[in-house]
Design an enzyme around this catalytic site. Structure first.
Site, PDB file in Angstrom:
ATOM      1  N   ARG A 106       0.874  -1.188   0.000  1.00 43.26           N
ATOM      2  CA  ARG A 106       0.000   0.000   0.000  1.00 43.26           C
ATOM      3  C   ARG A 106       0.902   1.226   0.000  1.00 43.26           C
ATOM      4  NH1 ARG A 106      -5.446   1.441   3.390  1.00 43.26           N
ATOM      5  NH2 ARG A 106      -6.184  -0.046   1.853  1.00 43.26           N
ATOM      6  N   HIS A 133      -7.310   0.952  -6.519  1.00 43.39           N
ATOM      7  CA  HIS A 133      -7.544   0.072  -5.355  1.00 43.39           C
ATOM      8  C   HIS A 133      -8.209  -1.209  -5.892  1.00 43.39           C
ATOM      9  CE1 HIS A 133      -7.896  -1.193  -1.361  1.00 43.39           C
ATOM     10  NE2 HIS A 133      -8.766  -0.345  -0.859  1.00 43.39           N
ATOM     11  N   GLN A 136     -10.096  -3.909  -3.604  1.00 43.97           N
ATOM     12  CA  GLN A 136     -11.389  -3.461  -3.090  1.00 43.97           C
ATOM     13  C   GLN A 136     -12.484  -3.634  -4.141  1.00 43.97           C
ATOM     14  OE1 GLN A 136     -12.254  -1.813   0.105  1.00 43.97           O
ATOM     15  NE2 GLN A 136     -14.238  -2.441  -0.696  1.00 43.97           N
ATOM     16  N   ASP A 224     -17.242   7.265  -1.848  1.00 39.41           N
ATOM     17  CA  ASP A 224     -15.987   7.116  -1.089  1.00 39.41           C
ATOM     18  C   ASP A 224     -15.660   8.491  -0.507  1.00 39.41           C
ATOM     19  OD1 ASP A 224     -13.547   6.138  -0.135  1.00 39.41           O
ATOM     20  OD2 ASP A 224     -12.517   6.275  -2.069  1.00 39.41           O
ATOM     21  N   CYS A 264     -16.484   1.729   0.499  1.00 40.73           N
ATOM     22  CA  CYS A 264     -15.350   0.853   0.858  1.00 40.73           C
ATOM     23  C   CYS A 264     -14.919   1.048   2.301  1.00 40.73           C
ATOM     24  CB  CYS A 264     -14.201   1.037  -0.119  1.00 40.73           C
ATOM     25  SG  CYS A 264     -13.423   2.658  -0.034  1.00 40.73           S
ATOM     26  N   ARG A 292     -13.953  -8.525   1.770  1.00 39.86           N
ATOM     27  CA  ARG A 292     -12.521  -8.306   1.501  1.00 39.86           C
ATOM     28  C   ARG A 292     -11.732  -9.566   1.859  1.00 39.86           C
ATOM     29  NH1 ARG A 292     -10.375  -3.298   1.358  1.00 39.86           N
ATOM     30  NH2 ARG A 292      -8.728  -4.417   0.270  1.00 39.86           N
TER      31      ARG A 292
HETATM   32  N1  NVA Z   1      -9.982   6.699  -1.612  1.00 40.14           N
HETATM   33  C1  NVA Z   1      -9.646   6.265  -0.273  1.00 40.14           C
HETATM   34  C2  NVA Z   1      -9.897   4.817  -0.120  1.00 40.14           C
HETATM   35  C3  NVA Z   1      -9.662   4.313   1.288  1.00 40.14           C
HETATM   36  C4  NVA Z   1      -9.828   2.824   1.410  1.00 40.14           C
HETATM   37  C5  NVA Z   1      -8.203   6.601   0.031  1.00 40.14           C
HETATM   38  O1  NVA Z   1      -7.340   6.411  -0.833  1.00 40.14           O
HETATM   39  O2  NVA Z   1      -7.931   7.064   1.133  1.00 40.14           O
HETATM   40  N1   CP Z   2     -11.434  -0.075   2.284  1.00 41.98           N
HETATM   41  C1   CP Z   2     -10.161  -0.154   2.711  1.00 41.98           C
HETATM   42  O1   CP Z   2      -9.233  -0.366   1.946  1.00 41.98           O
HETATM   43  O2   CP Z   2     -10.031   0.020   4.047  1.00 41.98           O
HETATM   44  P1   CP Z   2      -8.662   0.150   4.842  1.00 41.98           P
HETATM   45  O3   CP Z   2      -8.051   1.483   4.479  1.00 41.98           O
HETATM   46  O4   CP Z   2      -9.084   0.093   6.283  1.00 41.98           O
HETATM   47  O5   CP Z   2      -7.758  -0.971   4.452  1.00 41.98           O
END
Ligand code: NVA
Ligand code: CP
Length: 309
Positions: A106, A133, A136, A224, A264, A292
């Site tokens: 990540r 992502h 997800q 989101d 998500c 997930r």
């Molecule tokens: N768009 C959000 C998704 C979090 C799971 C982010 O990147 O923070």
């Molecule tokens: N939806 C998602 O990716 O959640 P986290 O940031 O908690 O992993």
């Protein structure tokens, strides 16, 4: 099923039948787990999670998922590894390949993933980047399949920021030929090239600034956060610019009767989604979060054993 890709960096890496195969396999793994357990096809395998951003769902579902499949995991951040002291990605990729069987990463830039994948002998999985992502959205397709019986023939709506999640939905639309309408405020639309790619692949993609237009008649409503990880400093400005883009009861009343609402998570009640909708009967977010786990397991099994279904 053998995936033709070694890495999962974007849904673009997958063929339509592979996406559907992963959904099917995740359903089987879910059913087997509920029935008391399943085989441990990843016994002896190890997974390294390298995260540069916070996570609850992704981290826990990968760690628990590999344990349920018989393997082990370790978690680290760039900061507490030598990456934080500028050890090159290409060196890290080759060293990690000598210890573990898969890297789940990540990070911010997609190019970090591309560079790791280029030098790694092991599969690299994108656990979220600024651009995509994929895990997800693969999992969300599983939720749609469970709740609505299919993933094809539906109208999908995206309301809010044209962010990493929107991009992965566009890639899913491109892969499967889905109908996807996105309502984003001016200046917050998805990247042109990703929209163009989806359209060129035959997806029915429509962009609008009007959430009502995106949601009208849709069966799957997706939203989101307005400020993603790394955009915290811009959050206040975005709250003002995204006014009118809240998925609330009024907006949801325009959707199809059977519509489900996906988020998500983490959610910001009163911003991208109202408390009433998030806690209401159309929201499927807790099952979505659970899924997930099942999808990560299908992904890991497919990449590490070449058996998705
Ligand atoms: N768009 C959000 C998704 C979090 C799971 C982010 O990147 O923070
Ligand atoms: N939806 C998602 O990716 O959640 P986290 O940031 O908690 O992993």
């Amino acid at each position: 099923m053998q995936l033709q890709t070694k890495h999962l960096l974007t849904i673009r890496d997958l063929l339509p039948q592979e996406v559907l195969g992963l959904v099917q396999r995740a359903l089987e793994l879910k059913a087997a787990l509920k029935a008391g357990g399943h085989e441990r096809p990843l016994a002896g395998k190890s997974l390294a999670l390298i995260f540069d951003k916070p996570s609850t769902r992704t981290r826990v579902s990968f760690e628990v998922g590999i344990a349920q499949l018989g393997g082990t995991s370790l978690f680290m951040t760039s900061q507490d590894s030598q990456l934080g002291r500028d050890e090159p990605l290409k060196d890290t990729a080759r060293v990690m390949s000598r210890y573990v069987d898969c890297m789940v990463v990540r990070t911010f830039g997609q190019e970090v993933l591309t560079e790791l994948a280029r030098y790694a002998d092991i599969p690299v999985i994108n656990a979220l980047s600024d651009l995509y992502h994929p895990c997800q959205v693969l999992s969300d397709l599983l939720t749609v399949r469970e709740k609505l019986g299919q993933v094809h023939g539906l109208a999908y709506a995206w309301v809010g920021d044209g962010n990493n999640m929107a991009h992965s939905w566009l890639e899913a639309a491109a892969c499967l030929g889905l109908k996807l309408r996105l309502a984003c405020p001016p200046g917050f639309t998805p990247e042109d090239a990703i929209v163009a790619h989806a359209q060129a692949k035959g997806a029915e993609v429509q962009l609008t600034t009007d959430p009502a237009e995106a949601v009208a008649g849709a069966q799957v409503i997706n939203t989101d956060v307005w400020a993603s990880m790394g955009q915290e400093k811009d959050a206040q400005r975005r709250r003002e610019l995204f006014e009118g883009y809240t998925v609330d009861k009024r907006l949801l009343s325009l959707a199809a009767e059977e519509a489900i609402v996906l988020h998500c998570l983490p959610a910001h009640r009163g911003q991208e989604i109202s408390e009433e909708v998030l806690e209401g009967p159309r929201a499927v977010v807790w099952d979505q979060a659970e899924n997930r786990l099942h999808m990560q397991k299908a992904i890991m099994e497919a990449l590490l054993t070449g058996k998705a279904s």
